[in-house]
Design a protein around this motif. Structure first.
Motif, short mmCIF file in Angstrom:
data_model
loop_
_atom_site.label_atom_id
_atom_site.label_comp_id
_atom_site.label_asym_id
_atom_site.label_seq_id
_atom_site.Cartn_x
_atom_site.Cartn_y
_atom_site.Cartn_z
N ARG A 98 13.51 31.43 -18.97
CA ARG A 98 13.55 30.08 -19.48
C ARG A 98 14.58 29.26 -18.70
O ARG A 98 15.38 29.80 -17.94
CB ARG A 98 13.90 30.08 -20.96
CG ARG A 98 12.94 30.91 -21.81
CD ARG A 98 13.27 30.76 -23.28
NE ARG A 98 13.01 29.38 -23.72
CZ ARG A 98 13.41 28.90 -24.88
NH1 ARG A 98 14.09 29.66 -25.71
NH2 ARG A 98 13.14 27.66 -25.21
N ARG A 99 14.59 27.98 -18.93
CA ARG A 99 15.63 27.11 -18.38
C ARG A 99 16.69 26.84 -19.42
O ARG A 99 17.54 25.97 -19.24
CB ARG A 99 15.00 25.80 -17.89
CG ARG A 99 14.03 26.00 -16.73
CD ARG A 99 13.38 24.72 -16.32
NE ARG A 99 14.28 23.86 -15.57
CZ ARG A 99 13.93 22.71 -15.05
NH1 ARG A 99 12.69 22.26 -15.22
NH2 ARG A 99 14.78 21.99 -14.37
N SER A 100 16.63 27.55 -20.53
CA SER A 100 17.59 27.36 -21.60
C SER A 100 17.85 28.70 -22.27
O SER A 100 17.24 29.71 -21.95
CB SER A 100 17.07 26.34 -22.61
OG SER A 100 15.87 26.82 -23.20
N TYR A 101 18.77 28.68 -23.23
CA TYR A 101 19.12 29.90 -23.93
C TYR A 101 18.10 30.23 -25.02
O TYR A 101 17.24 29.42 -25.34
CB TYR A 101 20.52 29.77 -24.52
CG TYR A 101 20.64 28.64 -25.52
CD1 TYR A 101 21.09 27.39 -25.13
CD2 TYR A 101 20.29 28.81 -26.85
CE1 TYR A 101 21.20 26.36 -26.02
CE2 TYR A 101 20.39 27.78 -27.75
CZ TYR A 101 20.85 26.56 -27.35
OH TYR A 101 20.95 25.54 -28.24
N GLY A 102 18.21 31.44 -25.55
CA GLY A 102 17.36 31.84 -26.65
C GLY A 102 16.09 32.54 -26.21
O GLY A 102 15.70 32.49 -25.05
N ILE A 103 15.45 33.17 -27.15
CA ILE A 103 14.23 33.91 -26.91
C ILE A 103 13.05 33.14 -27.48
O ILE A 103 13.12 32.62 -28.59
CB ILE A 103 14.29 35.31 -27.57
CG1 ILE A 103 15.47 36.12 -27.00
CG2 ILE A 103 12.98 36.07 -27.34
CD1 ILE A 103 15.72 37.42 -27.75
#
Length: 123
Positions: A98-103
């Motif tokens: 991803r381009r961000s955090y988290g799943i």
């Protein structure tokens, strides 16, 4: 440009094991959510497992108890250990970031994709 370098895969008999690897940059590995997806012939790409440094891993119901996603902080690499493989696990497996955090379990939430590696399980 973020690169995801996959390795592993191959041909295995039902009940066997394989391990997939996905190496990436330090920044991506430490900050972005990463996942494994798979696509069987004639089917849509499906979520398999996801990981992020700040959360517990997430698995698709179809692989729970058989697959394990793990992280090697020294090598900036995410692994997918696949045990008790079944013929229905046959697919091209893709690493994604991803381009961000988290799943996320949604493929649309992943921006970077590896080239894919074939996993074939014979009966």
């Amino acid at each position: 440009q973020v690169q995801l370098v996959e390795s592993g895969g191959g041909l295995v008999q039902a009940g066997g094991s394989l391990r997939l690897s996905c190496a990436t940059s330090r920044l991506t590995f430490m900050t972005a959510g990463m996942g494994w997806f798979r696509q069987a012939p004639g089917k849509e790409r499906d979520f398999v497992a996801g990981t992020w440094s700040g959360a517990n891993p997430v698995y698709a119901d179809s692989v729970k108890g058989r697959f394990t996603i793990s992280r090697d902080n020294a090598k900036n690499t995410v692994y997918l250990q696949m045990n008790s493989l079944k013929p229905e696990d046959t697919a091209v497996y893709y690493c994604a970031a991803r381009r961000s955090y988290g799943i996320s379990t949604r493929g649309a939430d992943y921006y970077y994709w590896g080239q894919g590696t074939q996993v074939t399980v014979s009966s």
